[in-house]
Design a protein around this motif. Structure first.
Motif, PDB file in Angstrom:
ATOM      1  N   LEU A 196      -6.748   1.592 -10.363  1.00  0.00           N
ATOM      2  CA  LEU A 196      -7.424   1.253 -11.618  1.00  0.00           C
ATOM      3  C   LEU A 196      -8.922   1.539 -11.535  1.00  0.00           C
ATOM      4  O   LEU A 196      -9.535   2.009 -12.502  1.00  0.00           O
ATOM      5  CB  LEU A 196      -7.180  -0.220 -11.956  1.00  0.00           C
ATOM      6  N   THR A 197      -9.503   1.265 -10.373  1.00  0.00           N
ATOM      7  CA  THR A 197     -10.929   1.564 -10.198  1.00  0.00           C
ATOM      8  C   THR A 197     -11.180   3.063 -10.280  1.00  0.00           C
ATOM      9  O   THR A 197     -12.163   3.507 -10.890  1.00  0.00           O
ATOM     10  CB  THR A 197     -11.405   1.022  -8.844  1.00  0.00           C
ATOM     11  N   LEU A 244      -9.333   5.257 -11.933  1.00  0.00           N
ATOM     12  CA  LEU A 244      -9.171   5.633 -13.335  1.00  0.00           C
ATOM     13  C   LEU A 244     -10.392   5.223 -14.151  1.00  0.00           C
ATOM     14  O   LEU A 244     -10.897   6.004 -14.976  1.00  0.00           O
ATOM     15  CB  LEU A 244      -7.911   4.974 -13.892  1.00  0.00           C
ATOM     16  N   ALA A 245     -10.871   3.994 -13.907  1.00  0.00           N
ATOM     17  CA  ALA A 245     -12.065   3.550 -14.629  1.00  0.00           C
ATOM     18  C   ALA A 245     -13.269   4.413 -14.290  1.00  0.00           C
ATOM     19  O   ALA A 245     -14.077   4.744 -15.165  1.00  0.00           O
ATOM     20  CB  ALA A 245     -12.352   2.079 -14.297  1.00  0.00           C
ATOM     21  N   VAL A 252      -3.179  -1.037  -6.296  1.00  0.00           N
ATOM     22  CA  VAL A 252      -3.284  -0.982  -7.759  1.00  0.00           C
ATOM     23  C   VAL A 252      -4.737  -1.122  -8.191  1.00  0.00           C
ATOM     24  O   VAL A 252      -5.210  -0.416  -9.103  1.00  0.00           O
ATOM     25  CB  VAL A 252      -2.410  -2.080  -8.389  1.00  0.00           C
ATOM     26  N   GLY A 253      -5.452  -2.022  -7.523  1.00  0.00           N
ATOM     27  CA  GLY A 253      -6.874  -2.168  -7.859  1.00  0.00           C
ATOM     28  C   GLY A 253      -7.659  -0.892  -7.596  1.00  0.00           C
ATOM     29  O   GLY A 253      -8.516  -0.501  -8.394  1.00  0.00           O
TER      30      GLY A 253
END
Length: 446
Positions: free
Chosen positions: A156-157, A159-160, A152-153
């Motif tokens: 999210l990274t 996507l960021a 998940v991290g």
């Protein structure tokens, strides 16, 4: 995309490194714990079996195994277990050879779900072998949770990183987008468009060159328009003189039939030439941006009614499609818009078999004035070309106009922020549609 891919690669690398490092540490810790527990339990079994009257099954029943673990004892060819659910021979196979050689064995087995840790300890004092099989449920759950958190991290990274790349790329491309937008506005005739000055040394040259190009283009167009207007104006006086002289000559009683025919032909051609000059003067003023417009908020129905009256056409040709209680207001220069409508009326009479109807339609944010004729219509291939200067449709008769009337219509409507086009009417003939922005209903009607 580049930022997102880079963020994905970096986050995947960091997540993988973190996962395998943590997994190695947790596995080592679990193995040390299993060895300490197995040695303690093996010592209890050994001490208990030293008493001759103690049976192996009784000894295993008296010892509480660790949670998730099963104890096995191999003695005199027989297997004893603290649980009847799992056969000892299969589960202990990875370490049995090591234990048979007199050494402590430790191995992982995939015969259980999740995997289990097998520890084997020889007990030579009681001629037995002790095995302890521990299912690593807690370790498996911890590793699953860790993998999910890292996944998940990483997502999210990524996507960021994509959002950051989008923001940075939009910021980096903003000057090019400004140039593109300015070029589009210039291409549609907005020659007042200029790029803002910038302190960026890489962009200042581009901004300066673009603004200089637009200045030069604007000056060239204005100069050409002034030239055309000046030429037309200079020709106006001699044409007026010729028209007057021909009028007097036509009234002369001494002309023969052939001379009268020639003079009449000259008068007709001169009148046509004069109309072309007037149209050229009008276009010259429009192109040169001579600010003659006096915009007034006007009811489009009254405008169409006045255009019919000025051109000598019956008022019953006007129909309306408007919302009750709301006037179709437009902000226009009355004289210029009357010239637009009369040009369309004349075009319908000359090329379209006669004016059929004039319709005012309220479209909400826009007001349309539709001029329909009784003719054969305009071919699709000619519907844009007829608004060009000196252009005529393929069915136009020679000598019926200057070919500038519709170009004056198009330029005037554009100057009012509207548009004009030609389409087939629902029944027959062609329909010219003039669309104008609706004026503020709160303004006064004049």
């Amino acid at each position: 995309m580049a930022f997102a891919v880079l963020a994905l690669v970096l986050s995947a690398a960091l997540a993988s490194g973190t996962y395998f490092s943590a997994r190695h540490l947790l596995v080592e810790q679990r193995e040390r714990t299993a060895l300490r527990q197995a040695f303690a339990d093996a010592a209890l079994v050994r001490d208990s079996l030293r008493t001759p009257e103690n049976q192996v099954s009784d000894v295993l029943g008296s010892i509480a195994p660790p949670a998730g673990a099963t104890m096995y004892v191999h003695r005199a060819g027989s297997w004893y277990s603290s649980s009847l659910d799992r056969p000892g021979e299969r589960l202990t196979a990875p370490v049995r050879a090591t234990v048979a050689d007199g050494s402590v064995g430790l191995a992982w087995s995939s015969l259980t779900e999740p995997s289990s840790l097998v520890v084997g300890i020889p007990l030579p004092a009681v001629e037995a072998e002790y095995y302890e099989v521990s299912v690593a449920e807690e370790l498996d759950g911890t590793l699953r949770t860790l993998a999910l958190a890292l996944g998940v991290g990483a997502a999210l990274t990524t996507l960021a990183g994509g959002l950051l790349g989008r923001a940075l790329s939009r910021r980096a491309l903003a000057p090019l987008l400004d140039v593109t937008g300015a070029a589009v506005r210039v291409s549609v005739g907005d020659l007042d468009t200029r790029l803002r000055e910038t302190d960026d040394p890489d962009l200042s040259v581009l901004v300066g060159a673009f603004n200089h190009m637009v200045d030069a283009l604007d000056e060239r167009i204005r100069r050409d328009a002034r030239f055309a207007a000046d030429v037309s104006h200079e020709l106006r006086t001699p044409v007026t003189t010729l028209s007057t002289s021909l009028t007097l000559l036509q009234r002369s009683p001494g002309l023969g039939p052939q001379a009268q025919s020639a003079v009449r032909l000259m008068a007709d051609e001169l009148a046509r030439f004069r109309r072309a000059l007037e149209d050229l003067l009008t276009l010259g003023r429009l192109d040169a941006s001579v600010n003659e417009a006096e915009l007034l908020v006007t009811d489009a129905r009254e405008l169409a009614r006045q255009a019919l009256a000025v051109s000598g056409r019956p008022a019953h040709l006007l129909t309306t499609e408007c919302h009750p209680g709301r006037a179709p207001l437009v902000s226009v220069d009355r004289s210029q818009m009357l010239r637009v409508l009369t040009n369309l009326f004349d075009n319908a009479d000359v090329h379209g078999g006669g004016l059929a109807r004039v319709t005012v339609v309220d479209q909400g944010h826009h007001v349309e004035l539709r001029v329909a004729d009784e003719g054969p219509g305009v071919p699709v291939a000619d519907r844009e070309r007829i608004f060009e200067r000196f252009a005529r449709s393929g069915r136009a008769r020679a000598g019926t106009g200057s070919g500038l009337g519709l170009s004056i219509v198009a330029q005037t409507v554009r100057n009012h922020g509207g548009g004009v086009w030609c389409a087939d009417h629902v029944t027959r003939g062609a329909e010219f549609v003039v669309r104008l922005p609706r004026a503020d209903p709160g303004a006064a009607t004049r």
